[in-house]
Design a protein around this motif. Structure first.
Motif, mmCIF file in Angstrom:
data_model
loop_
_atom_site.group_PDB
_atom_site.id
_atom_site.type_symbol
_atom_site.label_atom_id
_atom_site.label_comp_id
_atom_site.label_asym_id
_atom_site.label_seq_id
_atom_site.Cartn_x
_atom_site.Cartn_y
_atom_site.Cartn_z
ATOM 1 N N THR A 71 8.757 14.970 -3.129
ATOM 2 C CA THR A 71 8.084 14.071 -3.807
ATOM 3 C C THR A 71 7.442 14.567 -5.356
ATOM 4 O OG1 THR A 71 6.297 14.578 -2.001
ATOM 5 C CG2 THR A 71 5.530 13.855 -4.301
ATOM 6 N N GLU A 72 7.120 13.922 -6.445
ATOM 7 C CA GLU A 72 6.589 13.655 -7.663
ATOM 8 C C GLU A 72 5.944 14.939 -7.952
ATOM 9 O OE1 GLU A 72 7.611 13.940 -10.695
ATOM 10 O OE2 GLU A 72 8.726 12.334 -10.825
ATOM 11 N N GLN A 73 5.746 15.562 -8.790
ATOM 12 C CA GLN A 73 5.231 16.291 -9.214
ATOM 13 C C GLN A 73 3.483 16.693 -9.427
ATOM 14 O OE1 GLN A 73 6.638 19.135 -7.719
ATOM 15 N NE2 GLN A 73 6.162 20.629 -8.182
ATOM 16 N N GLY A 74 2.714 17.013 -9.366
ATOM 17 C CA GLY A 74 1.008 16.715 -10.194
ATOM 18 C C GLY A 74 0.415 17.007 -9.168
ATOM 19 N N ILE A 119 9.875 21.789 10.195
ATOM 20 C CA ILE A 119 9.223 21.646 8.405
ATOM 21 C C ILE A 119 8.831 20.011 8.422
ATOM 22 C CG2 ILE A 119 9.680 21.783 6.232
ATOM 23 C CD1 ILE A 119 12.295 24.129 7.497
ATOM 24 N N LEU A 120 7.652 19.932 7.737
ATOM 25 C CA LEU A 120 7.796 18.071 7.659
ATOM 26 C C LEU A 120 8.319 18.268 5.760
ATOM 27 C CD1 LEU A 120 6.359 15.087 8.480
ATOM 28 C CD2 LEU A 120 4.227 16.603 8.035
ATOM 29 N N PHE A 121 8.859 17.418 5.582
ATOM 30 C CA PHE A 121 9.353 16.606 4.427
ATOM 31 C C PHE A 121 8.484 15.531 3.947
ATOM 32 C CE2 PHE A 121 12.615 19.613 5.078
ATOM 33 C CZ PHE A 121 13.417 20.019 3.939
ATOM 34 N N THR A 122 7.812 15.789 3.196
ATOM 35 C CA THR A 122 7.313 15.001 2.298
ATOM 36 C C THR A 122 8.332 13.255 1.605
ATOM 37 O OG1 THR A 122 6.756 15.177 -0.016
ATOM 38 C CG2 THR A 122 4.590 15.526 2.058
ATOM 39 N N ARG A 128 16.420 14.957 -5.021
ATOM 40 C CA ARG A 128 15.514 16.033 -5.147
ATOM 41 C C ARG A 128 15.542 16.671 -4.464
ATOM 42 N NH1 ARG A 128 10.368 12.492 -6.579
ATOM 43 N NH2 ARG A 128 10.717 11.919 -9.189
ATOM 44 N N ILE A 129 15.064 16.546 -2.923
ATOM 45 C CA ILE A 129 15.517 17.760 -1.712
ATOM 46 C C ILE A 129 16.824 17.825 -1.878
ATOM 47 C CG2 ILE A 129 16.021 17.516 0.214
ATOM 48 C CD1 ILE A 129 13.786 15.393 1.136
ATOM 49 N N ALA A 161 11.587 9.616 2.083
ATOM 50 C CA ALA A 161 13.096 10.193 1.624
ATOM 51 C C ALA A 161 13.378 11.421 3.043
ATOM 52 C CB ALA A 161 12.349 11.278 -0.121
ATOM 53 N N GLY A 162 12.815 12.283 3.358
ATOM 54 C CA GLY A 162 13.024 12.805 4.270
ATOM 55 C C GLY A 162 13.426 12.302 5.237
ATOM 56 N N ASP A 163 13.827 11.059 5.596
ATOM 57 C CA ASP A 163 14.703 10.751 6.607
ATOM 58 C C ASP A 163 15.958 10.393 6.040
ATOM 59 O OD1 ASP A 163 16.273 8.194 7.453
ATOM 60 O OD2 ASP A 163 13.891 6.977 7.739
#
Length: 367
Positions: A71-74, A119-122, A128-129, A161-163
């Motif tokens: 995920t994009e920061q911020g 773990i759950l990846f957003t 980035r991952i 993206a986590g998929d």
């Protein structure tokens, strides 16, 4: 007698070793689970959250990490953390929720994963991952910690993206037409229309794709399978999810929204056309053993009937485009239904017709 038994066992071990070396795509995992969510993991997708929390609490109280590397920061990261934490606690008030970000140190990340059960990846960017946890195929301490989590029966879930990052290979960018015209191997830096990369290598039997029906990613998935030399691909739509049991190799449909399993065992390429393909919808409650599919090569798909194709029209702007590609496979799975066809504005064509049982034979090509 003892010597002969010993020699037999040594021979058996050697044979098993050779099989495992010669069949990297069919390697067997000890345990663990993957939940692959195509995108749009809403807080009310009860079946997904309940399955995730059940698997994460198989050996006691669930201890879950939200991984925001994609995920994009911020503000976006903060929103994901707040939203996913609230959703998890809505379905399991006593769940322990922690967070690992791209900035979390290696030592802290490894310790957190070793203490977690899930773990759950957003969503965001799968690149980035990989840059954070498996750059250049390097097996980092964080990656080993994730493998340990799976080995002790834990669960790793990924949305969007986590998929996409789950398999040995993943797509970085590119549309269907770019993929059909210019397929690129992972180390090819010259092709800009379509680019693949190594993934997280958590899913051993297939390549996964996200936002599948909504963004019409069938042709792209086919070219990914061709370029990577994989036989199986899993296209997961938005609001859809599948569960992969790494101990058994079972692929299980979790949601009312369908996914698509693609088999490229008999893939043939002629120019920019890909044929010899099969697929079947993965519906809620379906259980398909990926390991068994790979253990034995299926017969070639049924030849295309000489019928005049029936056209499935893509819905007009403002309507749900998922229905078009999904409708084609729903229609083509009916025995005797003939050839079904779709034309995509990006400049490619799909034709499909009934194969054996629930399977559909299909081919893709540029217009």
């Amino acid at each position: 007698m003892i010597l002969s038994k010993l020699l037999f066992r040594l021979g058996l071990c050697a044979a098993l070793f050779l099989v495992s070396c010669q069949s990297p795509n069919i390697r067997r995992e000890k345990a663990g689970h993957l939940l692959i969510v195509g995108g749009g993991l809403d807080d009310d997708l009860r079946g997904v959250y309940e399955c995730f929390l059940k698997l994460a609490s198989a050996k006691g109280k669930p201890r879950v990490l939200i991984a925001t590397a994609a995920t994009e920061q911020g503000a976006e990261v903060k929103s994901e953390i707040v939203g996913k934490t609230s959703a998890l606690r809505a379905w399991s008030p006593d769940v322990q929720v922690g967070v690992i970000t791209r900035e979390t140190s290696t030592e802290e990340t490894v310790e957190a994963i070793d203490n977690a059960t899930g773990i759950l990846f957003t969503g965001g960017s799968q690149a980035r991952i990989i840059q954070r946890y498996r750059p250049n195929e390097r097996e980092t301490p964080e990656w080993h910690a994730m493998k340990r989590l799976l080995a002790r029966g834990g669960v790793i879930a990924g949305c969007s993206a986590g998929d996409a990052m789950m398999g040995e290979f993943m797509v970085l960018h590119g549309d269907n037409t770019g993929a059909l015209v210019a397929p690129a191997m992972p180390k090819d830096e010259t092709v800009v229309d379509f680019k693949m990369s190594h993934g997280m290598a958590l899913l051993p039997w297939a390549i996964s794709e996200s936002h599948f029906f909504e963004r019409d990613r069938l042709a792209r998935l086919v070219v990914m399978l061709e370029s990577a030399g994989n036989r199986l691909g899993i296209g997961v739509g938005e609001d859809a999810a599948v569960h992969v049991d790494l101990a058994t190799g079972d692929l299980i449909g979790l949601t009312p929204a369908d996914s698509l399993l693609v088999d490229a065992s008999h893939l043939e390429t002629e120019g920019q056309m890909r044929s010899g393909l099969r697929a079947r919808l993965v519906r809620q409650g379906d259980r398909i053993c990926l390991r068994r599919l790979l253990d034995k090569k299926p017969p070639p798909p049924t030849a295309k009937p000489p019928d005049t194709p029936s056209t499935i029209h893509i819905t007009s702007p403002g309507q749900n485009r998922q229905l078009a590609l999904w409708r084609l496979f729903m229609n083509a799975r009916r025995p005797g239904s003939g050839v079904w066809e779709m034309h995509f504005k990006e400049g490619w064509k799909l034709q499909a017709w009934p194969d054996n049982k629930r399977w559909v034979a299909f081919e893709v090509s540029p217009e």
